[in-house]
Write a protein that holds these residues in place. Sequence first.
Motif, mmCIF file in Angstrom:
data_model
loop_
_atom_site.group_PDB
_atom_site.id
_atom_site.type_symbol
_atom_site.label_atom_id
_atom_site.label_comp_id
_atom_site.label_asym_id
_atom_site.label_seq_id
_atom_site.Cartn_x
_atom_site.Cartn_y
_atom_site.Cartn_z
ATOM 1 N N ALA B 242 33.832 44.432 48.196
ATOM 2 C CA ALA B 242 33.456 43.839 46.906
ATOM 3 C C ALA B 242 34.656 43.168 46.252
ATOM 4 O O ALA B 242 34.545 42.078 45.672
ATOM 5 C CB ALA B 242 32.893 44.932 45.999
ATOM 6 N N ILE B 243 35.822 43.825 46.401
ATOM 7 C CA ILE B 243 37.051 43.259 45.818
ATOM 8 C C ILE B 243 37.366 41.919 46.474
ATOM 9 O O ILE B 243 37.686 40.930 45.803
ATOM 10 C CB ILE B 243 38.231 44.257 46.001
ATOM 11 N N LEU B 244 37.268 41.891 47.784
ATOM 12 C CA LEU B 244 37.619 40.670 48.525
ATOM 13 C C LEU B 244 36.639 39.532 48.233
ATOM 14 O O LEU B 244 37.036 38.368 48.148
ATOM 15 C CB LEU B 244 37.652 40.955 50.030
ATOM 16 N N HIS B 245 35.350 39.888 48.099
ATOM 17 C CA HIS B 245 34.341 38.860 47.829
ATOM 18 C C HIS B 245 34.613 38.114 46.524
ATOM 19 O O HIS B 245 34.231 36.951 46.379
ATOM 20 C CB HIS B 245 32.947 39.490 47.781
ATOM 21 N N PHE B 250 39.425 34.163 50.158
ATOM 22 C CA PHE B 250 38.780 34.735 51.356
ATOM 23 C C PHE B 250 37.371 34.133 51.482
ATOM 24 O O PHE B 250 36.539 34.322 50.583
ATOM 25 C CB PHE B 250 38.697 36.255 51.256
ATOM 26 N N THR B 251 37.124 33.426 52.584
ATOM 27 C CA THR B 251 35.833 32.725 52.713
ATOM 28 C C THR B 251 34.726 33.630 53.240
ATOM 29 O O THR B 251 33.574 33.497 52.866
ATOM 30 C CB THR B 251 35.975 31.494 53.631
ATOM 31 N N LYS B 252 35.071 34.524 54.167
ATOM 32 C CA LYS B 252 34.054 35.432 54.716
ATOM 33 C C LYS B 252 34.678 36.800 54.960
ATOM 34 O O LYS B 252 35.846 36.881 55.384
ATOM 35 C CB LYS B 252 33.517 34.911 56.055
ATOM 36 N N GLU B 263 37.981 36.115 56.972
ATOM 37 C CA GLU B 263 38.228 34.701 57.278
ATOM 38 C C GLU B 263 38.714 33.989 56.028
ATOM 39 O O GLU B 263 38.347 34.348 54.905
ATOM 40 C CB GLU B 263 36.950 34.038 57.800
ATOM 41 N N CYS B 264 39.558 32.976 56.247
ATOM 42 C CA CYS B 264 40.090 32.234 55.105
ATOM 43 C C CYS B 264 40.427 30.811 55.539
ATOM 44 O O CYS B 264 40.505 30.520 56.730
ATOM 45 C CB CYS B 264 41.345 32.925 54.589
ATOM 46 N N LEU B 274 46.311 39.309 49.841
ATOM 47 C CA LEU B 274 45.709 40.542 50.357
ATOM 48 C C LEU B 274 46.593 41.785 50.141
ATOM 49 O O LEU B 274 46.116 42.800 49.619
ATOM 50 C CB LEU B 274 45.337 40.378 51.839
ATOM 51 N N PRO B 275 47.907 41.737 50.496
ATOM 52 C CA PRO B 275 48.736 42.923 50.268
ATOM 53 C C PRO B 275 48.782 43.320 48.785
ATOM 54 O O PRO B 275 48.756 44.505 48.450
ATOM 55 C CB PRO B 275 50.119 42.485 50.760
ATOM 56 N N GLN B 276 48.818 42.297 47.923
ATOM 57 C CA GLN B 276 48.830 42.575 46.476
ATOM 58 C C GLN B 276 47.595 43.372 46.070
ATOM 59 O O GLN B 276 47.674 44.365 45.343
ATOM 60 C CB GLN B 276 48.794 41.255 45.695
#
Lengths: 257, 305
Positions: B242-245, B250-252, B263-264, B274-276
């Motif tokens: 959910a965070i990534l969406h 981040f595309t997928k 995917e990006c 992402l690390p952050q």
Amino acid sequence: MIGFMPMLTKELRELVSSLKILYIPIVFTLLVITQPVTMKMLPTLLKDASGLPEGAIIQIPEPTVLEVMGSLLPKFGSLGCIIIILIIMGEIAGERASGVMAMVFAKPISYAGYFTAKLLAGSLLVVASLFAGMIISTYYTEIMFDKVDWLDAMLGTLLYVPYVLLAVAIALSCSAFMKSQVGAGGVAFVIFLVLTTVPQYLGSFLRKVSPSRLADEASKVVMGSADAHIVAPLVGTLVLCAVFIGAGLLMLRRQEV
Amino acid sequence: MSILVCDKLAKTFGDVQSLKDVSFSIEGKGCVGFLGANGAGKTTTIRIITGLAKPTAGSVRVVGYDVMKDAIHIRKEIGYCPQAPAFYNDMTAEQWMHWVGRIFKLGKQEIAARTEELLKLCGIWDARHRAIGGFSGGMKQRLGIAQALINRPKLLVLDEPVSALDPMGRYDVLMLIEKLKADMTIFMSTHILDDVERVADHIVIIDKGTVLLSQPMEELKRGYKESMIHLTIEPTTGDLAAILHKEPVFTKVHQEGNSFTIECDDIGAANAKLPQLLVSHGIRFTNYRVAEATLEQIFMKVVQS
């Protein structure tokens, strides 16, 4: 003619390995040799089989040796040519269907080299078988009837060769054109039948140069007849052979492997 | 000099257009993987390259010669093994090799030496005296490859060379290709992508009669490499997906348990972000890897786009 020699040696090797070199001469011999045997035995056969009342007399004059010799080549005739067509019809169509042709033509072999090798091997088989049949039948005719003029017999057989080569050329051309072996055989048979029967109804010139006339004249030569008119039908038949060889090559080039 | 150049090849069978636009060029030695689904036009292209079929339009040049004008010359320079090689079944493997050697006008001693070398290389030396009619599909495939090599071709064309082989046979043939590609150009069609990935240096992808891509393998992989991150995290209560969406960088995002494939479009921005996110949400990871796309993924992407 690139690749002609390897193709020819392969074709000749195949004639031996498939035993065609053995059984085709036997078939041709059986086809022709039945004629002198039948003619010799005919009075006996009729006597035994007719069921006539006792005392009835059948008088059939024994055929002369020339009559017997004159009947040998016609005995070969249509049936012999059907056998030739059956032998040749799969030569190219069969290789196309099995996929071997793709293996062959991916190598440096020209269409002309491939076609002429098959034509030569098929012709050698047929001509050798024809001579085998005629030599053995002539020998038996001499034993059963009377002395035979061997020179006339062999010369007549030689003059008959273009007639059988025409069957080879037609069958090979149809095999180059058709995808199915059976189709190639059927079309070849119809063409051969038309070319050997129709010209005699199409005027005196075509009658003179027709392949069937060549067969008749060759029989006359076998009988030692002095009035055989061989040149016109010989030229006519050889021209037809050349036409079918040319057409076969052209069709082989045009068809995809 | 280019070994193989196909220029706008088209081929029509009746109403069906099998090839629409096949254009690519191959230079130098190595293995070319010619990829496409069934019916994509691989075999038709190969048949045109080998001179067995004529194109409706376009041209092919092999080792500098036009395939329509110099077919015989080209056939001296190529070796070809079709998908289902066929032979004169009454011949033995040795007789076939000798016959092919004579077609290429090799000397007797050379034919004998090449026959032994190639039949051993392809693993059918022990069967050299057997009639080919009794061979299995795999043995015929091996003989097909052996005979295609007898003239030391500059271009070896293999149409689905491993399709009839068992796993061991496949491995052997792939190892053989790996070995041979140092000395010649191998043009190999297949739809088994794992095999190509192992041996190919250049990839040509064809779909519905059109070449979609022709690129060196390294370049191709580089182009698709840095667009994906594989991440495995420790079990956590947070919903990372959910965070990534929520992040447009981040595309997928694909999730399987604790493993994510992300995917990006911009790998730099994604690597920075992402690390952050992981640190700020207190998520620990056990694996973080910028993914290299597999050939299968690349193929699917190219064909579907």
